[in-house]
Motif scaffolding. Structure first.
Motif, mmCIF file in Angstrom:
data_model
loop_
_atom_site.group_PDB
_atom_site.id
_atom_site.type_symbol
_atom_site.label_atom_id
_atom_site.label_comp_id
_atom_site.label_asym_id
_atom_site.label_seq_id
_atom_site.Cartn_x
_atom_site.Cartn_y
_atom_site.Cartn_z
ATOM 1 N N GLY A 112 -8.043 3.771 -1.709
ATOM 2 C CA GLY A 112 -7.864 2.349 -1.482
ATOM 3 C C GLY A 112 -6.530 1.844 -1.989
ATOM 4 N N SER A 113 -6.121 2.318 -3.170
ATOM 5 C CA SER A 113 -4.867 1.846 -3.757
ATOM 6 C C SER A 113 -3.667 2.266 -2.927
ATOM 7 N N TYR A 114 -3.603 3.551 -2.624
ATOM 8 C CA TYR A 114 -2.452 4.026 -1.849
ATOM 9 C C TYR A 114 -2.580 3.656 -0.377
ATOM 10 N N GLY A 115 -3.814 3.516 0.085
ATOM 11 C CA GLY A 115 -4.004 3.043 1.456
ATOM 12 C C GLY A 115 -3.495 1.618 1.623
ATOM 13 N N ALA A 116 -3.763 0.750 0.626
ATOM 14 C CA ALA A 116 -3.274 -0.628 0.678
ATOM 15 C C ALA A 116 -1.751 -0.658 0.635
ATOM 16 N N MET A 117 -1.161 0.216 -0.178
ATOM 17 C CA MET A 117 0.294 0.278 -0.243
ATOM 18 C C MET A 117 0.887 0.685 1.106
ATOM 19 N N ALA A 118 0.317 1.723 1.710
ATOM 20 C CA ALA A 118 0.822 2.206 2.994
ATOM 21 C C ALA A 118 0.595 1.178 4.095
ATOM 22 N N THR A 174 -4.710 -6.238 4.045
ATOM 23 C CA THR A 174 -5.080 -5.320 2.953
ATOM 24 C C THR A 174 -6.255 -5.831 2.122
ATOM 25 N N LEU A 175 -6.758 -7.031 2.422
ATOM 26 C CA LEU A 175 -7.858 -7.600 1.637
ATOM 27 C C LEU A 175 -9.107 -6.714 1.632
ATOM 28 N N PRO A 176 -9.503 -6.102 2.769
ATOM 29 C CA PRO A 176 -10.685 -5.223 2.719
ATOM 30 C C PRO A 176 -10.527 -4.064 1.739
ATOM 31 N N LEU A 177 -9.316 -3.544 1.600
ATOM 32 C CA LEU A 177 -9.098 -2.455 0.647
ATOM 33 C C LEU A 177 -9.189 -2.963 -0.790
#
Length: 418
Positions: free
Chosen positions: A63-69, A118-121
């Protein structure tokens, strides 16, 4: 010389100033403890604690790196295509395409798109923190905090955008110079204002009741030569089980802030050890160092954005004519987002060295390496830390030395090694 040539010279000067400040003010002479000592410390930690911490961070990582990407992808999609400029136009149209509406509302719309995507993440991250017992917030409380964060960011962004685009209109050829000065001044101002005005938005602070612990913390600050106005307790428990303390404010506004969770979880000696670390930041003026580096970096970013405006292909890709017009907001956000991701390892390295110096300060001030090590164990256990994170993640994003590094440093101090 032309404004562009002056800008290139200014950018070179700011880069040199930033490098010199980093060399002189960051404690580069404090390398991490030997790896063998770190591994010894790791073996002494309860394996169940290590397993749980690693499991927690493994669950958070996608979730953290997915939100960043995802955030970067959205910024690039808006900034490197006409989509961003059209969004700014669309937002400004109900207001007669006035430049203030485009600048302020258009900028907020660009940022809001990335936030919403990115709110869902972010919600997924909250779910994981609740599952592992670190978060004590309900969904209602979490939502309120998200909205508060958006509101605070929107106010700061609106002021910055209005000031920036006022300058670009008044000085179309030299906006980079005034904008760089304004960006640096804003960083300095926020360093003073945020602790006083923004912290109370998220937490309630009450004076610590008179007693032995408060007396000890005040005495510790006096012995360290760091005057503090008060000792406050933050009601962190309404959103988290994590423990922490910090020294907030500058000069007459400086105060020691202790999480109520820390008071519940740790004995007084360990609370004093954490506060001694935070006093180290005040003693070595780490906030001022960070402010100076941030101000120089912000000024350099504004000048660099101006110079990028000379790249015709970049402007054509974004569907704009100049970097100084509000329709180029998405392009600016894309460039800044990409630069932030690239610069993250350097920022993390600087932070780790500064934190290591504060650890050394705490050990010197208290003279109690045993309590310091037990506090690090408690921090890692309660906060669900990974005591020895993967190397790639450590180098990229770790703002503090790892738990095993800090334990090893305490053991080295106990052996008389400085």
């Amino acid at each position: 010389m032309t404004p562009r040539l002056w800008a290139a010279v200014a950018l070179g000067g700011l880069a040199v100033a930033l490098l010199v400040a980093a060399v002189l003010l960051v404690p580069w002479h404090r390398p991490p403890a030997p790896r063998a000592d770190q591994l010894d410390a790791l073996r002494d930690l309860p394996q169940e604690q290590v397993r749980r911490g690693r499991e927690f961070h493994a669950a958070l990582r996608p979730g953290s790196y997915g939100a960043m990407a995802l955030g970067l992808a959205v910024a690039l999609a808006l900034g490197l295509s006409p989509l961003g400029s059209r969004l700014v136009e669309l937002v400004g149209r109900p207001f007669g395409d006035h430049w203030v509406a485009r600048a302020v509302l258009g900028g907020l719309a660009i940022v809001l798109v990335a936030e919403v995507v990115t709110l869902p993440l972010a919600a997924w991250r909250h779910t994981i923190m609740v599952r592992y017992g670190l978060s004590t917030q309900t969904w209602a409380g979490w939502t309120v905090d998200v909205l508060k964060s958006y509101a605070v960011s929107a106010v700061i962004a609106a002021i910055a955008l209005l000031g920036f685009y006022t300058v670009t209109r008044l000085a179309p050829r030299w906006w980079w110079a005034f904008g760089a000065a304004g960006a640096a001044a804003l960083v300095v101002l926020l360093s003073f204002v945020l602790p006083v005005l923004v912290e109370p938005v998220f937490n309630k602070f009450t004076p610590m009741e008179p007693g032995p612990l408060r007396t000890e913390l005040i005495s510790l600050a006096q012995r360290d030569g760091v005057p503090v106005k008060d000792v406050l307790v933050a009601d962190a428990s309404r959103r988290t089980r994590a423990v922490n303390a910090y020294v907030s404010g500058l000069g007459p506004t400086r105060r020691i802030v202790v999480y109520d969770t820390l008071l519940r979880e740790a004995p007084p000696q360990e609370v004093a050890s954490v506060v001694a670390h935070e006093l180290g930041h005040a003693k070595d003026r780490d906030v001022l160092t960070g402010t100076l580096l941030g101000a120089l970096g912000a000024a350099a970013a504004v000048v660099a954005l101006y110079l990028l405006g000379g790249w015709g292909w970049l402007l054509r890709a974004a569907g704009v004519e100049s970097m100084g017009e509000p329709r180029a907001l998405a392009l600016m956000v894309a460039v800044v987002s990409l630069a932030g991701i690239v610069a993250a390892p350097a920022q993390s390295l600087v932070s780790r060295r500064v934190e290591a110096r504060a650890d050394a300060h705490a050990l010197e001030l208290t003279g109690d390496p045993g309590t310091f090590e037990s506090m690090q164990r408690r921090l890692s256990t309660v906060n669900l830390g990974d005591p020895d994170p993967p190397r790639w993640e450590y180098l990229y994003s770790a703002s503090h030395p790892s738990t095993v590094e800090r334990m090893a440093a305490a053991r080295a101090f106990a052996r008389g090694e400085r």
